[in-house]
Design an enzyme around this catalytic site. Structure first.
Site, PDB file in Angstrom:
ATOM      1  N   ASP A   1      -4.277  -8.615  -4.657  1.00  0.00           N
ATOM      2  CA  ASP A   1      -4.433  -9.783  -3.801  1.00  0.00           C
ATOM      3  C   ASP A   1      -4.565 -11.064  -4.616  1.00  0.00           C
ATOM      4  OD1 ASP A   1      -4.223  -8.888  -1.119  1.00  0.00           O
ATOM      5  OD2 ASP A   1      -6.133  -7.846  -1.347  1.00  0.00           O
TER       6      ASP A   1
ATOM      7  N   HIS B   1       0.802  -1.225   0.000  1.00  0.00           N
ATOM      8  CA  HIS B   1       0.000   0.000   0.000  1.00  0.00           C
ATOM      9  C   HIS B   1       0.831   1.269   0.000  1.00  0.00           C
ATOM     10  CE1 HIS B   1      -3.335  -2.777   0.691  1.00  0.00           C
ATOM     11  NE2 HIS B   1      -3.925  -1.912  -0.096  1.00  0.00           N
TER      12      HIS B   1
ATOM     13  N   CYS C   1      -9.413  -3.273 -10.555  1.00  0.00           N
ATOM     14  CA  CYS C   1      -8.909  -2.135  -9.797  1.00  0.00           C
ATOM     15  C   CYS C   1      -7.586  -2.434  -9.111  1.00  0.00           C
ATOM     16  CB  CYS C   1      -9.953  -1.650  -8.791  1.00  0.00           C
ATOM     17  SG  CYS C   1     -10.443  -2.930  -7.642  1.00  0.00           S
TER      18      CYS C   1
ATOM     19  N   GLU D   1     -10.851 -11.071  -5.762  1.00  0.00           N
ATOM     20  CA  GLU D   1      -9.446 -11.008  -5.379  1.00  0.00           C
ATOM     21  C   GLU D   1      -8.993 -12.266  -4.653  1.00  0.00           C
ATOM     22  OE1 GLU D   1      -8.692  -7.619  -2.819  1.00  0.00           O
ATOM     23  OE2 GLU D   1     -10.645  -7.786  -1.864  1.00  0.00           O
TER      24      GLU D   1
HETATM   25  C1  PEP Z   1      -6.470  -5.551  -4.836  1.00  0.00           C
HETATM   26  O1  PEP Z   1      -6.308  -6.415  -3.984  1.00  0.00           O
HETATM   27  O2  PEP Z   1      -6.165  -5.691  -6.033  1.00  0.00           O
HETATM   28  C2  PEP Z   1      -7.042  -4.245  -4.467  1.00  0.00           C
HETATM   29  C3  PEP Z   1      -7.337  -3.358  -5.384  1.00  0.00           C
HETATM   30  O3  PEP Z   1      -7.233  -4.002  -3.155  1.00  0.00           O
HETATM   31  P1  PEP Z   1      -6.083  -3.580  -2.123  1.00  0.00           P
HETATM   32  O4  PEP Z   1      -4.857  -3.239  -2.923  1.00  0.00           O
HETATM   33  O5  PEP Z   1      -6.604  -2.418  -1.358  1.00  0.00           O
HETATM   34  O6  PEP Z   1      -5.923  -4.813  -1.310  1.00  0.00           O
HETATM   35 MG    MG Z   2      -7.241  -6.312  -2.051  1.00  0.00          MG
END
Ligand code: PEP
Ligand code: MG
Length: 539
Positions: free
Chosen positions: A454, A187, A501, A430
């Site tokens: 994920d 993140h 996403c 995911e």
């Molecule tokens: C993902 O897992 O691809 C996602 C968009 O969620 P995050 O990165 O917040 O886990």
């Molecule tokens: Mg995720």
């Protein structure tokens, strides 16, 4: 020269600030020499005062008197007999060390303020915690962990930056960051792309390879940092930086171009956001919607849970800003690498496989989930808002979440509050199980959004945060591609749309394949949108 994982594009030339790790561990000790301990506490207070004065002076120059005034109230607290005076008495009366005496007083006031209804008083509670933390850091001799008094052109170097560290980075000072650990989809890397500053993660030992004040070049495209470069190298990178800016200007011509493939298929290119204000960057970069609002960032950097009204205002702001364009808001995805200071969760062996996201929300329906769903529903009256549930592993989980949503709708109806009765609901795909069962789940949802960050780590059993296995973390692995294709096909078979996403949606190498698979929407960090539009328009 040091190499790592390129996490956010761009070039920076600046000075190193090493952010020390901050571990506040308060150990209770019995004190013999009470006077000496009180003196130690007083000198931490003095240090705190000096820091606050410096910060205030900077704030006065940069953000004006009104915002700087907050530091006056912080400084007043340093003299407050009810606060710092109480700590000294605690040292004296209970013969405990300064850290323990301070922690007791902070805890006492936090509990008192947190239970107050009044917003103003709760903010005072936050002040006590803020100042208390600063004094504690000074007592523990960890002043190097603070990032609030940085100079311009600072390159932050750290073992790791938590999502909340990155959310606090001041873009007017911090021009890049480098970390020892992390992968492209951790993140902190995602936040760097949101902030549009170059970043390199997974550099292994960068914290011990540089000193505070070293000059450094960060090449976020190649994932290279050059320590104490010579003049010729600086010149070369200044040129590269200027060229990068020129290319960005050229891409800006695509801001208001609607994205279609060459054969006329509409593909939406949207932005991912973490805070309501990020929506502006998405619009400035030509985003055609919001494909992921990571709402957990609304819950971070604070001492209490955001109220229904606060959340409603945030969701409404984004939804209204986007007008008719879609805004996909994801319900709270806390756990994994994202933590909340006021929601202690048990330490887990495998946090990414543990108690997080929808699992936690379904477990805490009244205290957390329903508050958010009510806020989302109320905001749905103001635009094209869609609700998305994270970490769904089975149809049952989605149906359970929908049940809770229905309860909230019933409540709001009774209360006479407006919302969109037909609000779209979808899931993040995911977890591989959701992709494998996508045909079944597609019958019940309005849309899918593939969370590759994920999905890849679970499919390939390669931790997205761990630089040691980052060579395995391959978006183009056939297993990952098959799951993506299955998910898109399953959605289309039921007449539903499928977006993505995860960071792969904006990956220049992956985009052509995803377009071929028929992905309907790509959602990514604002800084990737224009390049993605260009690739799709040429496909
Ligand atoms: C993902 O897992 O691809 C996602 C968009 O969620 P995050 O990165 O917040 O886990
Ligand atoms: Mg995720």
């Amino acid at each position: 020269m040091k190499k790592g994982i390129a996490a956010s594009k761009g070039y920076a030339i600046g000075k190193v600030f090493i952010k020390e790790d901050l571990e506040i561990e308060v150990i209770e000790k019995t004190i013999e020499d009470i006077d000496a301990e009180k003196k130690r506490f007083e000198s931490a207070l003095k240090e705190t005062r000096t820091q606050l004065e410096e910060i205030k002076a900077k704030a006065l120059k940069e953000v004006g008197e009104e915002k700087a005034a907050v530091f006056d109230s912080h400084m007043m607290l340093l003299d407050d007999p009810e606060f710092t005076g109480a700590v000294s008495s605690n040292i004296e009366n209970n013969k405990v060390n300064g850290e323990k005496a301070l922690q007791d007083v902070i805890d006492m006031y936090s509990a008192i303020f947190a239970s107050m209804e009044d917003e103003y008083m709760r903010e005072r509670g936050a002040d006590v915690k803020d100042v208390g933390k600063r004094i504690m850091i000074n007592l523990l001799g960890k002043a190097g962990s603070m990032m609030d008094n940085l100079d311009e052109n600072t390159v932050v170097v750290a073992t790791d930056l938590t999502p909340s560290d990155t959310a606090q980075l001041d873009k007017t000072k911090v021009i890049a960051f480098l970390t020892n650990i992390g992968g492209r989809t951790s993140h902190s890397a995602i936040m760097a792309r949101t902030l549009e500053i170059p970043a390199i993660v997974g550099m292994k030992d960068i914290t011990t390879s540089v000193k505070n004040g070293d000059s450094i070049i960060v090449d976020g495209a190649e994932g290279i940092a050059i320590i104490n470069p010579d003049d010729a190298t600086i010149k070369e990178y200044e040129k590269r930086k200027a060229k990068f800016q020129e290319e960005l200007e050229e891409l800006k011509k695509l801001i208001s171009v609607e994205t279609h493939t060459k054969d006329g298929r509409r593909v939406e290119v949207c932005g991912n956001i973490g805070k309501p204000q990020d929506v502006n960057q998405v619009l400035e970069n030509g985003g055609e919607g919001i494909g992921l609002f990571r709402t957990e960032f609304l819950y971070m950097d604070r001492d209490v849970m955001p109220t229904e009204d606060e959340q409603f205002e945030s969701y409404k702001y984004v939804t209204e800003k986007m007008g008719e364009r879609p805004v996909v808001i994801r319900t709270l995805d806390i756990g994994g690498d994202k933590k909340l200071p006021y929601l202690p969760l048990p330490e887990e062996m495998n946090p990414f496989l543990g108690y997080r996201a929808i699992r936690l929300c379904l477990d805490k329906k009244e205290e957390i989930f329903k508050i958010q769903l009510r806020a989302l529903l109320r905001a749905s009256a103001f635009g094209n808002l869609k609700i998305m549930f994270p970490m769904i592993s089975s149809l049952e989980e989605f149906l359970e979440a929908k049940e809770v949503l229905k309860e909230c709708m019933d409540e709001l109806r009774k209360e006479g509050k407006d919302f969109n009765e037909n609000v779209d609901t979808g899931i993040m795909v995911e977890i591989p199980a959701a992709a494998v069962c996508a045909d079944e789940i597609a019958k019940h949802v309005d849309f899918f959004s593939i969370g590759t960050n994920d999905l890849i780590q679970y499919t390939l059993a390669a931790d997205r945060m761990n630089e040691k296995v980052s060579y395995l973390y391959n978006p183009m692995h056939p297993a990952v591609l098959r799951l993506i294709k299955m998910t898109i096909d399953a959605a289309h078979k039921e007449g539903k749309w499928c977006g993505m996403c995860g960071e792969m949606a904006g990956d220049e190498v992956a985009i052509p394949t995803l377009v071929e698979y028929g992905l309907d929407e790509h959602s990514m960090s604002a800084s990737s949108i224009l390049t993605a539009k260009k690739i799709i328009l040429e496909k």
